[in-house]
Scaffold this active site. Structure first.
Site, short mmCIF file in Angstrom:
data_model
loop_
_atom_site.label_atom_id
_atom_site.label_comp_id
_atom_site.label_asym_id
_atom_site.label_seq_id
_atom_site.Cartn_x
_atom_site.Cartn_y
_atom_site.Cartn_z
N ARG A 1 102.54 27.33 -71.21
CA ARG A 1 103.48 28.25 -70.75
C ARG A 1 103.29 28.73 -69.34
O ARG A 1 104.19 28.93 -68.83
CB ARG A 1 103.34 29.05 -71.95
CG ARG A 1 102.05 30.33 -71.64
CD ARG A 1 101.82 31.00 -72.96
NE ARG A 1 101.42 30.47 -74.13
CZ ARG A 1 101.12 30.66 -75.22
NH1 ARG A 1 101.24 32.22 -75.54
NH2 ARG A 1 100.65 30.02 -76.48
N LYS B 1 87.80 24.51 -75.02
CA LYS B 1 87.82 24.03 -76.39
C LYS B 1 86.85 23.43 -77.12
O LYS B 1 85.90 22.86 -76.33
CB LYS B 1 89.16 22.96 -76.50
CG LYS B 1 90.48 23.47 -76.12
CD LYS B 1 91.49 22.24 -76.29
CE LYS B 1 92.76 22.55 -76.06
NZ LYS B 1 93.66 23.34 -76.72
N1 BES Z 1 97.76 21.76 -75.46
C1 BES Z 1 97.72 22.73 -76.45
C2 BES Z 1 98.27 22.95 -77.72
C3 BES Z 1 97.95 21.78 -78.59
C4 BES Z 1 97.27 22.12 -79.75
C5 BES Z 1 98.65 20.69 -78.42
C6 BES Z 1 96.72 21.26 -80.34
C7 BES Z 1 98.28 19.53 -79.24
C8 BES Z 1 97.49 19.90 -80.50
C9 BES Z 1 97.88 24.21 -75.64
O1 BES Z 1 97.60 24.36 -74.40
C10 BES Z 1 96.84 25.44 -76.24
O2 BES Z 1 95.73 25.11 -76.11
N2 BES Z 1 97.40 26.27 -77.03
C11 BES Z 1 96.78 27.22 -77.62
C12 BES Z 1 97.27 28.80 -77.27
C13 BES Z 1 96.30 29.71 -77.85
C14 BES Z 1 95.16 29.90 -76.99
C15 BES Z 1 97.26 30.98 -77.89
C16 BES Z 1 96.39 27.09 -78.95
O3 BES Z 1 97.36 26.76 -79.66
O4 BES Z 1 95.49 27.02 -79.65
MN MN Z 2 95.65 24.72 -73.95
#
Ligand code: BES
Ligand code: MN
Ligand code: ZN
Length: 495
Positions: free
Chosen positions: A352, A278
């Protein structure tokens, strides 16, 4: 913190919160009593100088004498009030009262029946009032000062004030109190730094909870997770120096259970994104990615304390999602516990993958309903923002019922669709499915992915990525973890 119910004339708090309607003349018994103590000066001040109208969220401080201060809290117009707004008024007033009290004790008026407020979900009675007042006051008062060298002052007592407490109102107050304990527990755990709140640390807390509340507990270490064939979950964990833990606690009532429910919480103790790392700003709050797990651990304590007649299982797959030489990679193909294969399209869609195995684990528990709560997708923030939780599932009756109870609990939810067609987003040529698709319908697509890993005919999914943690304070909760959906889930379980 202690919670008491007291007759109006018997309060010992030095700061009293009394509600006040805009454009509504008759005042409450508590108001009349306080006004009398002030020799009619309280009413006189308001009416003569028109300094306080009782608008929604408006407050007015008045000192009756050295030992009694009043905080009038405006509720606004009767036809505009909702349960959520009522909760915001209480939380805000409690925060202000905290700075007024010298004996660390505040009193709150138990408000009358609100049925004439047309926008309040019907049948708002004194029970609801007692439950919400205690819970919302504690939401307003919450602060995390573990790492501050100068500790914050603490409220020791909250007194609910009314002249006629019935057994039912006392019971409702108790539910409110335990709900607020569950929320505080959860927020403390989410606030804890990720280098401390590791899978092992949370598993130890789970074991302590089980001991304290006499719950059945199964805590699986890495080898046992392997034996369970949770290879999807294991893959996510493999980049971290902290070994994964899988926890399962069960509360069983003494009687035959009225219903059996499993709650699954996403338990990523830190989400760096894995090899799809990230950006720094997105990673900043990712210690909160175990909010689901922390919430279900809070909830089971409340259910046990209340000696509920339901059977409740709580489950969480705990691990870290890190970037390292041993981390799982894009293109890896994982075989989940239920035998389905997943092509890793993006290592940051790890929640997921861990939930897939946690949901499959619940297939064997023989429960009537499975509910998962997860900080799952950034997409839900784009769709619904920071104050509305996304609700999805495979049983419309359960979804409708849940949404109704969320309104009654003062929380916002909105249903998102799970349609068969979403399948195409995750099509893989070499595995049963990929873990991510394109940018379209991210929240629904994630939910569709999850739906492949439960056999339950009543599976509900809560995406709290937008609502679990606030970067900026809102009317009710200060910046930080919110404890979102805990109130709703407890009320749902008890219903
Ligand atoms: N933990 C994150 C989702 C999240 C984002 C929680 C912002 C709280 C605040 C999750 O694991 C994630 O990284 N999701 C990705 C999925 C994507 C790669 C399809 C996302 O939402 O960017
Ligand atoms: Mn994630
Ligand atoms: Zn995550």
């Amino acid at each position: 913190m202690r919670f008491l119910t007291k007759k109006i004339e018997e309060f010992t708090s030095d700061t009293i919160i009394c509600f006040f309607w805009e454009d509504y003349k008759p005042k409450s018994n508590l108001f009349d009593y306080l006004n009398k103590l002030s020799n009619n000066q309280l009413l006189n001040q308001i009416e003569t100088y028109k300094i306080f109208k009782g608008e929604f969220m408006e407050t007015f401080k008045y000192s009756i004498n050295e030992n009694i201060k009043v905080l009038l809290a405006g509720l606004g117009k009767k036809d505009k009030l909702t349960r959520r707004k009522f909760s915001q008024v209480i939380a805000n007033a409690a925060r202000i009262a905290k700075n007024m009290t010298k004996n660390n004790s505040i009193g709150i008026e138990l408000i009358e029946n609100l049925n004439e407020c047309i926008n309040i979900t019907k049948n708002f009675n004194k029970e609801d009032s007692a439950k919400m007042s205690l819970c919302s006051a504690r939401i307003g008062l919450y602060e995390f000062d573990k790492y501050l060298s100068e500790k914050k002052p603490k409220i020791e007592t909250i007194e609910l004030l009314d002249d006629n407490f019935t057994k039912e109102i006392e019971n409702a107050a108790e539910i409110g109190a335990y709900t607020s304990f569950a929320m505080k527990f959860t927020k403390d755990l989410v606030n804890e730094q990720a280098q401390i709140a590791t899978p092992e640390y949370i598993a130890n807390i789970a074991a302590q909870i089980a001991k304290e509340h006499k719950l059945e507990a199964k805590i699986y270490d890495k080898n046992q997770i392997k034996e369970l064939n949770m290879n999807a979950f294991l893959a996510v964990s493999q980049g971290s120096v902290h070994e994964p833990k899988f926890i399962h606690l069960a509360y069983k009532p003494k009687c035959t259970p009225r219903k059996k429910i499993a709650l699954v919480g996403k338990g990523i103790t830190f989400d760096a994104g894995g090899m799809n790392i990230k950006p720094a700003t997105s990673m900043l709050t990712m210690k909160d990615d175990m909010t689901g797990a922390a919430s279900v651990l809070g909830i089971i304590q409340a259910i046990a304390k209340l000696e509920s007649d339901i059977e409740l299982h709580v489950v969480a797959a705990l691990c870290e999602n890190m970037t390292s030489g041993s981390a799982y990679k894009q293109g890896d193909i994982l075989t989940a516990m239920n035998g389905k294969t997943i092509e890793v399209d993006n290592t940051d869609a790890e929640g997921r993958i861990t939930l897939a195995d946690a949901l499959t684990y619940c297939d064997k528990l023989n429960v009537d309903e499975v509910i998962d709560i997860a900080t799952l997708t950034g997409a839900v923030i784009v769709s619904l923002g920071n104050n509305i939780t996304g609700v999805m599932g495979n049983n419309q009756k359960q979804i409708d019922n849940f949404i109704e109870i969320s309104k009654k609990s003062g929380e916002n939810t909105w249903q998102m669709p799970i349609l068969e067609e979403l399948k195409d987003n995750l099509k893989s040529n070499i595995a049963d499915m990929k873990n991510t698709g394109g940018r379209q319908a991210g929240t629904s697509t994630a939910a569709w992915f999850l739906s492949n890993f439960t056999k339950s005919k009543s599976w509900l999914h809560l995406d709290i990525a937008g609502t679990a943690y606030l970067d900026k304070s809102n009317k009710e909760t200060l910046q930080g973890p919110t404890g979102v959906m805990i109130r709703t889930l407890i009320n749902y379980l008890l219903s």
